[in-house]
Scaffold this active site. Structure first.
Site, mmCIF file in Angstrom:
data_model
loop_
_atom_site.group_PDB
_atom_site.id
_atom_site.type_symbol
_atom_site.label_atom_id
_atom_site.label_comp_id
_atom_site.label_asym_id
_atom_site.label_seq_id
_atom_site.Cartn_x
_atom_site.Cartn_y
_atom_site.Cartn_z
ATOM 1 N N GLY A 1 0.781 -1.228 0.000
ATOM 2 C CA GLY A 1 0.000 0.000 0.000
ATOM 3 C C GLY A 1 0.814 1.280 0.000
ATOM 4 O O GLY A 1 0.309 2.326 0.400
ATOM 5 N N ASN B 1 1.632 2.972 -2.587
ATOM 6 C CA ASN B 1 0.984 3.895 -3.532
ATOM 7 C C ASN B 1 -0.315 4.450 -2.955
ATOM 8 O O ASN B 1 -0.638 5.622 -3.157
ATOM 9 C CB ASN B 1 0.737 3.204 -4.877
ATOM 10 C CG ASN B 1 1.997 3.170 -5.709
ATOM 11 O OD1 ASN B 1 2.405 4.165 -6.283
ATOM 12 N ND2 ASN B 1 2.656 2.017 -5.731
ATOM 13 N N MET C 1 -3.568 -7.102 -7.510
ATOM 14 C CA MET C 1 -2.997 -8.142 -8.357
ATOM 15 C C MET C 1 -4.051 -9.123 -8.886
ATOM 16 O O MET C 1 -3.894 -10.335 -8.769
ATOM 17 C CB MET C 1 -1.872 -8.873 -7.602
ATOM 18 C CG MET C 1 -0.777 -7.941 -7.145
ATOM 19 S SD MET C 1 -0.219 -6.792 -8.431
ATOM 20 C CE MET C 1 1.380 -7.470 -8.784
ATOM 21 N N ARG C 2 -5.096 -8.588 -9.440
ATOM 22 C CA ARG C 2 -6.189 -9.397 -9.955
ATOM 23 C C ARG C 2 -6.692 -8.733 -11.233
ATOM 24 O O ARG C 2 -6.775 -7.496 -11.279
ATOM 25 C CB ARG C 2 -7.306 -9.361 -8.906
ATOM 26 C CG ARG C 2 -7.980 -10.641 -8.655
ATOM 27 C CD ARG C 2 -8.830 -10.548 -7.403
ATOM 28 N NE ARG C 2 -8.220 -11.281 -6.324
ATOM 29 C CZ ARG C 2 -8.164 -12.599 -6.264
ATOM 30 N NH1 ARG C 2 -8.718 -13.327 -7.195
ATOM 31 N NH2 ARG C 2 -7.560 -13.203 -5.264
ATOM 32 N N HIS D 1 1.757 0.637 -13.125
ATOM 33 C CA HIS D 1 2.523 -0.592 -13.379
ATOM 34 C C HIS D 1 4.018 -0.243 -13.436
ATOM 35 O O HIS D 1 4.401 0.739 -14.078
ATOM 36 C CB HIS D 1 2.060 -1.227 -14.686
ATOM 37 C CG HIS D 1 2.722 -2.537 -14.940
ATOM 38 N ND1 HIS D 1 2.347 -3.698 -14.300
ATOM 39 C CD2 HIS D 1 3.769 -2.870 -15.744
ATOM 40 C CE1 HIS D 1 3.113 -4.689 -14.698
ATOM 41 N NE2 HIS D 1 3.986 -4.210 -15.580
HETATM 42 C C1 GAR Z 1 3.615 -1.204 -7.335
HETATM 43 O O1 GAR Z 1 4.963 -1.211 -7.722
HETATM 44 C C2 GAR Z 1 2.704 -1.266 -8.556
HETATM 45 O O2 GAR Z 1 3.232 -0.594 -9.654
HETATM 46 C C3 GAR Z 1 2.651 -2.767 -8.808
HETATM 47 O O3 GAR Z 1 2.523 -3.311 -7.516
HETATM 48 C C4 GAR Z 1 3.270 -2.512 -6.604
HETATM 49 C C5 GAR Z 1 2.412 -2.251 -5.380
HETATM 50 O O4 GAR Z 1 3.169 -1.629 -4.385
HETATM 51 N N1 GAR Z 1 1.543 -3.092 -9.642
HETATM 52 C C6 GAR Z 1 1.584 -4.046 -10.580
HETATM 53 O O5 GAR Z 1 2.556 -4.758 -10.777
HETATM 54 C C7 GAR Z 1 0.294 -4.199 -11.400
HETATM 55 N N2 GAR Z 1 0.475 -5.067 -12.492
HETATM 56 P P1 GAR Z 1 2.441 -0.933 -3.152
HETATM 57 O O6 GAR Z 1 1.505 -1.982 -2.549
HETATM 58 O O7 GAR Z 1 3.565 -0.610 -2.210
HETATM 59 O O8 GAR Z 1 1.713 0.274 -3.651
#
Ligand code: GAR
Length: 188
Positions: free
Chosen positions: A14, A16, A89-90, A108
């Site tokens: 989390g 982001n 992630m879904r 991404h």
């Molecule tokens: C982030 O790096 C995001 O870009 C990636 O998951 C991470 C979540 O980090 N998303 C993907 O790979 C989507 N295909 P966070 O939970 O610390 O925000």
């Protein structure tokens, strides 16, 4: 001025979600967090920011359509008009896509269309590419494949590891995602 009501969908740490909350985006209220992993750290972050959560386990439902039906009802009940995926992630199914057409965005950690799917950072290090980066895009029925809204490049260092790259990518993500959301809210 009435605020746009948005939901963040996340599955993991989390960081982001936290960056979006800290930005206090004008005209945008993060109405709730949807999380598909009952033990995810992002839930603690939502509690910290006093954001209500809807936590579910996909295995408790007979199909994607069934849990997305519940999500659509909750989102509509709360007046949510935008969905920000932040490490969710879904794949998003037809049920949500039909209702929230061009209103679901995702971040991404690669320069899409390169390295879609899981472990994009690991994939880039493994491939030994000269540059990678971060993409924010609209979500469609494909895997990280919708129209691109914004991208930022990063040079790869010769001795790059997954850890060093992840740190630099996340720094970019935490700046880029709130900025893109801010711009979209201004146009909404
Ligand atoms: C982030 O790096 C995001 O870009 C990636 O998951 C991470 C979540 O980090 N998303 C993907 O790979 C989507 N295909 P966070 O939970 O610390 O925000």
């Amino acid at each position: 001025m009435s605020k746009v009501r948005a939901a963040v969908f996340a599955s993991g740490t989390g960081s982001n979600f936290e960056a979006i909350m800290k930005e206090k985006i004008p005209g945008c209220d993060i109405t709730f967090l949807v999380c598909d992993q009952p033990d995810a750290k992002v839930i603690d972050k939502a509690n910290y920011f006093d954001v209500p959560t809807f936590v579910f386990s996909a295995k408790d439902y007979p199909s994607k359509q069934a849990y997305e039906r519940v999500l659509v009802d909750k989102l509509q009940e709360a007046g949510v008009t935008w969905i920000f995926l932040a490490g969710y992630m879904r794949m998003i199914g037809k049920m949500l896509l039909d209702v929230y057409e061009e209103r679901i965005i995702n971040i991404h950690p690669s320069l899409l269309p390169a390295f879609p799917g899981k472990d994009a950072i690991g994939q880039a290090v493994e491939a030994g590419v000269g540059k990678t980066g971060v993409t924010v895009h609209y979500v469609d029925s494909g895997m990280d494949s919708g129209p691109i809204i914004a991208q930022e490049e990063l040079e790869m260092f010769p001795d790059e590891t997954i850890e060093t790259l992840k740190k630099r990518i996340q720094k970019v993500e935490h700046r880029l995602y709130p900025r893109v959301i801010k711009d979209l809210m201004l146009k909404d």
